[in-house]
Scaffold this motif. Structure first.
Motif, PDB file in Angstrom:
ATOM      1  N   ARG A 152      -2.614   9.395 -63.763  1.00 48.67           N
ATOM      2  CA  ARG A 152      -1.283   8.831 -64.010  1.00 48.67           C
ATOM      3  C   ARG A 152      -1.158   8.236 -65.408  1.00 48.67           C
ATOM      4  NH1 ARG A 152       1.612   5.525 -59.765  1.00 48.67           N
ATOM      5  NH2 ARG A 152       2.286   7.111 -58.339  1.00 48.67           N
ATOM      6  N   MET A 153      -2.243   7.666 -65.913  1.00 47.10           N
ATOM      7  CA  MET A 153      -2.217   7.039 -67.228  1.00 47.10           C
ATOM      8  C   MET A 153      -2.504   8.039 -68.348  1.00 47.10           C
ATOM      9  SD  MET A 153      -4.026   3.347 -66.412  1.00 47.10           S
ATOM     10  CE  MET A 153      -4.240   2.956 -68.137  1.00 47.10           C
ATOM     11  N   GLY A 154      -2.960   9.230 -67.979  1.00 47.21           N
ATOM     12  CA  GLY A 154      -3.254  10.240 -68.986  1.00 47.21           C
ATOM     13  C   GLY A 154      -4.513   9.938 -69.789  1.00 47.21           C
ATOM     14  N   VAL A 155      -5.497   9.331 -69.110  1.00 47.20           N
ATOM     15  CA  VAL A 155      -6.769   9.021 -69.771  1.00 47.20           C
ATOM     16  C   VAL A 155      -7.906   9.652 -68.977  1.00 47.20           C
ATOM     17  CG1 VAL A 155      -5.893   6.857 -70.752  1.00 47.20           C
ATOM     18  CG2 VAL A 155      -7.095   6.811 -68.563  1.00 47.20           C
ATOM     19  N   SER A 156      -9.066   9.708 -69.595  1.00 48.34           N
ATOM     20  CA  SER A 156     -10.225  10.298 -68.928  1.00 48.34           C
ATOM     21  C   SER A 156     -10.755   9.367 -67.840  1.00 48.34           C
ATOM     22  CB  SER A 156     -11.337  10.564 -69.948  1.00 48.34           C
ATOM     23  OG  SER A 156     -11.869   9.335 -70.416  1.00 48.34           O
ATOM     24  N   ARG A 157     -11.513   9.941 -66.929  1.00 49.99           N
ATOM     25  CA  ARG A 157     -12.155   9.129 -65.891  1.00 49.99           C
ATOM     26  C   ARG A 157     -13.133   8.149 -66.517  1.00 49.99           C
ATOM     27  NH1 ARG A 157     -13.343  13.084 -60.731  1.00 49.99           N
ATOM     28  NH2 ARG A 157     -11.178  13.659 -60.382  1.00 49.99           N
ATOM     29  N   GLN A 158     -13.806   8.594 -67.569  1.00 51.28           N
ATOM     30  CA  GLN A 158     -14.747   7.722 -68.266  1.00 51.28           C
ATOM     31  C   GLN A 158     -14.019   6.505 -68.829  1.00 51.28           C
ATOM     32  OE1 GLN A 158     -16.814   9.610 -71.509  1.00 51.28           O
ATOM     33  NE2 GLN A 158     -18.101   7.835 -71.892  1.00 51.28           N
ATOM     34  N   ALA A 159     -12.862   6.727 -69.441  1.00 47.87           N
ATOM     35  CA  ALA A 159     -12.092   5.621 -70.014  1.00 47.87           C
ATOM     36  C   ALA A 159     -11.634   4.659 -68.925  1.00 47.87           C
ATOM     37  CB  ALA A 159     -10.898   6.152 -70.798  1.00 47.87           C
ATOM     38  N   ILE A 160     -11.180   5.192 -67.799  1.00 44.49           N
ATOM     39  CA  ILE A 160     -10.673   4.318 -66.746  1.00 44.49           C
ATOM     40  C   ILE A 160     -11.827   3.523 -66.123  1.00 44.49           C
ATOM     41  CG2 ILE A 160     -10.712   5.674 -64.599  1.00 44.49           C
ATOM     42  CD1 ILE A 160      -7.748   3.698 -65.950  1.00 44.49           C
ATOM     43  N   HIS A 161     -12.997   4.127 -66.008  1.00 44.88           N
ATOM     44  CA  HIS A 161     -14.133   3.401 -65.446  1.00 44.88           C
ATOM     45  C   HIS A 161     -14.601   2.289 -66.388  1.00 44.88           C
ATOM     46  CE1 HIS A 161     -14.773   5.282 -61.595  1.00 44.88           C
ATOM     47  NE2 HIS A 161     -14.500   6.452 -62.150  1.00 44.88           N
ATOM     48  N   SER A 162     -14.477   2.507 -67.688  1.00 46.09           N
ATOM     49  CA  SER A 162     -14.797   1.451 -68.651  1.00 46.09           C
ATOM     50  C   SER A 162     -13.825   0.282 -68.496  1.00 46.09           C
ATOM     51  CB  SER A 162     -14.736   2.012 -70.071  1.00 46.09           C
ATOM     52  OG  SER A 162     -14.919   0.994 -71.017  1.00 46.09           O
ATOM     53  N   THR A 163     -12.542   0.602 -68.360  1.00 44.63           N
ATOM     54  CA  THR A 163     -11.516  -0.423 -68.161  1.00 44.63           C
ATOM     55  C   THR A 163     -11.765  -1.178 -66.864  1.00 44.63           C
ATOM     56  OG1 THR A 163      -9.901   0.864 -69.415  1.00 44.63           O
ATOM     57  CG2 THR A 163      -9.030  -0.801 -67.910  1.00 44.63           C
ATOM     58  N   ILE A 164     -12.077  -0.452 -65.808  1.00 42.18           N
ATOM     59  CA  ILE A 164     -12.333  -1.069 -64.507  1.00 42.18           C
ATOM     60  C   ILE A 164     -13.552  -1.985 -64.576  1.00 42.18           C
ATOM     61  CG2 ILE A 164     -13.096  -0.579 -62.139  1.00 42.18           C
ATOM     62  CD1 ILE A 164     -11.254   1.974 -62.345  1.00 42.18           C
ATOM     63  N   ALA A 165     -14.598  -1.549 -65.272  1.00 43.02           N
ATOM     64  CA  ALA A 165     -15.806  -2.382 -65.405  1.00 43.02           C
ATOM     65  C   ALA A 165     -15.469  -3.712 -66.071  1.00 43.02           C
ATOM     66  CB  ALA A 165     -16.875  -1.632 -66.195  1.00 43.02           C
ATOM     67  N   GLN A 166     -14.605  -3.678 -67.073  1.00 45.62           N
ATOM     68  CA  GLN A 166     -14.187  -4.916 -67.738  1.00 45.62           C
ATOM     69  C   GLN A 166     -13.424  -5.816 -66.763  1.00 45.62           C
ATOM     70  OE1 GLN A 166     -11.842  -3.348 -70.920  1.00 45.62           O
ATOM     71  NE2 GLN A 166     -13.616  -2.509 -72.006  1.00 45.62           N
ATOM     72  N   MET A 167     -12.589  -5.209 -65.928  1.00 46.80           N
ATOM     73  CA  MET A 167     -11.798  -5.976 -64.964  1.00 46.80           C
ATOM     74  C   MET A 167     -12.674  -6.563 -63.865  1.00 46.80           C
ATOM     75  SD  MET A 167      -8.482  -3.471 -64.766  1.00 46.80           S
ATOM     76  CE  MET A 167      -7.427  -4.602 -63.832  1.00 46.80           C
ATOM     77  N   ILE A 221      -2.451  -0.452 -59.041  1.00 43.85           N
ATOM     78  CA  ILE A 221      -3.002  -1.004 -57.797  1.00 43.85           C
ATOM     79  C   ILE A 221      -1.887  -1.632 -56.964  1.00 43.85           C
ATOM     80  CG2 ILE A 221      -4.526  -2.760 -56.808  1.00 43.85           C
ATOM     81  CD1 ILE A 221      -6.340  -2.328 -59.297  1.00 43.85           C
ATOM     82  N   VAL A 222      -1.045  -2.440 -57.605  1.00 46.54           N
ATOM     83  CA  VAL A 222       0.057  -3.097 -56.898  1.00 46.54           C
ATOM     84  C   VAL A 222       1.030  -2.055 -56.336  1.00 46.54           C
ATOM     85  CG1 VAL A 222       2.039  -4.635 -57.220  1.00 46.54           C
ATOM     86  CG2 VAL A 222      -0.183  -5.256 -58.167  1.00 46.54           C
ATOM     87  N   SER A 223       1.138  -0.909 -57.016  1.00 51.21           N
ATOM     88  CA  SER A 223       2.014   0.173 -56.549  1.00 51.21           C
ATOM     89  C   SER A 223       1.377   0.998 -55.438  1.00 51.21           C
ATOM     90  CB  SER A 223       2.374   1.095 -57.717  1.00 51.21           C
ATOM     91  OG  SER A 223       3.075   0.399 -58.698  1.00 51.21           O
ATOM     92  N   GLY A 224       0.127   0.676 -55.085  1.00 52.23           N
ATOM     93  CA  GLY A 224      -0.537   1.388 -53.994  1.00 52.23           C
ATOM     94  C   GLY A 224      -1.472   2.498 -54.438  1.00 52.23           C
ATOM     95  N   VAL A 225      -1.628   2.695 -55.732  1.00 47.69           N
ATOM     96  CA  VAL A 225      -2.547   3.711 -56.250  1.00 47.69           C
ATOM     97  C   VAL A 225      -3.866   3.011 -56.538  1.00 47.69           C
ATOM     98  CG1 VAL A 225      -2.940   5.432 -58.045  1.00 47.69           C
ATOM     99  CG2 VAL A 225      -0.607   4.974 -57.252  1.00 47.69           C
ATOM    100  N   THR A 226      -4.878   3.287 -55.722  1.00 51.81           N
ATOM    101  CA  THR A 226      -6.123   2.528 -55.811  1.00 51.81           C
ATOM    102  C   THR A 226      -7.343   3.366 -56.184  1.00 51.81           C
ATOM    103  OG1 THR A 226      -6.523   2.781 -53.445  1.00 51.81           O
ATOM    104  CG2 THR A 226      -5.309   0.799 -54.157  1.00 51.81           C
ATOM    105  N   ARG A 227      -7.215   4.679 -56.205  1.00 49.68           N
ATOM    106  CA  ARG A 227      -8.352   5.515 -56.596  1.00 49.68           C
ATOM    107  C   ARG A 227      -8.407   5.615 -58.115  1.00 49.68           C
ATOM    108  NH1 ARG A 227      -8.343  10.586 -52.367  1.00 49.68           N
ATOM    109  NH2 ARG A 227      -9.112   9.388 -50.593  1.00 49.68           N
ATOM    110  N   PRO A 228      -9.553   5.300 -58.703  1.00 48.12           N
ATOM    111  CA  PRO A 228      -9.665   5.370 -60.155  1.00 48.12           C
ATOM    112  C   PRO A 228      -9.280   6.729 -60.735  1.00 48.12           C
ATOM    113  CG  PRO A 228     -11.532   4.183 -59.263  1.00 48.12           C
ATOM    114  CD  PRO A 228     -10.772   4.738 -58.093  1.00 48.12           C
ATOM    115  N   SER A 229      -9.641   7.811 -60.066  1.00 52.24           N
ATOM    116  CA  SER A 229      -9.313   9.143 -60.586  1.00 52.24           C
ATOM    117  C   SER A 229      -7.803   9.352 -60.645  1.00 52.24           C
ATOM    118  CB  SER A 229      -9.971  10.231 -59.737  1.00 52.24           C
ATOM    119  OG  SER A 229      -9.553  10.138 -58.385  1.00 52.24           O
TER     120      SER A 229
END
Length: 140
Positions: A57-72, A44-52
């Protein structure tokens, strides 16, 4: 075996850096965040704001990133909003709470970078950063 050394050393140094960052942020009284949450904040700080895109970039599934985002979101660090440029997408923004946390995290990174440069020397540190930032091309 050099190939094993490379992957082990890169991973160990990444963990060293992340653990140092986490400890310093924790010492400032901020809630603990996972390594994945830390990487989302860096994007986010680097300017990448779309979860997909963050997931890619992190090499994880969209489902995994949405779980992480929900926690945040639950911790009050980020908010998920409609993307003004493309209504099909959402984008992440740091909340004011997240911005303050990011400020302390940036100060912690400055300390860690100084510690690394102090250990290996500024010239070697600059060379390391240059090497890691170089375009290595696609793996073939």
């Amino acid at each position: 075996m050099r190939s094993i050394e490379l992957i082990i050393h890169l991973f160990q140094r990444f963990c060293w850096l992340d653990e140092g960052l986490q400890a310093r942020v924790h010492d400032k009284g901020w809630p603990d965040i996972s390594r994945a949450q830390s990487m989302v904040m860096i994007n986010i700080v680097s300017g990448v704001t779309r979860p997909s895109e963050i997931a890619r970039r992190m090499g994880v599934s969209r489902q995994a990133i949405h779980s992480t985002i929900a926690q945040m979101v639950e911790k009050g660090v980020v908010t998920l909003e409609d993307d003004a440029e493309d209504a099909r997408h959402k984008r992440l923004l740091l909340t004011p709470f997240g911005e303050r946390m990011r400020g302390d995290a940036q100060a912690a990174m400055t300390e860690l970078i100084a510690q690394i440069a102090g250990k290996v020397g500024q010239e070697r540190f600059d060379l390391l950063l240059e090497t890691l930032a170089a375009d290595w091309g696609r793996p073939t």
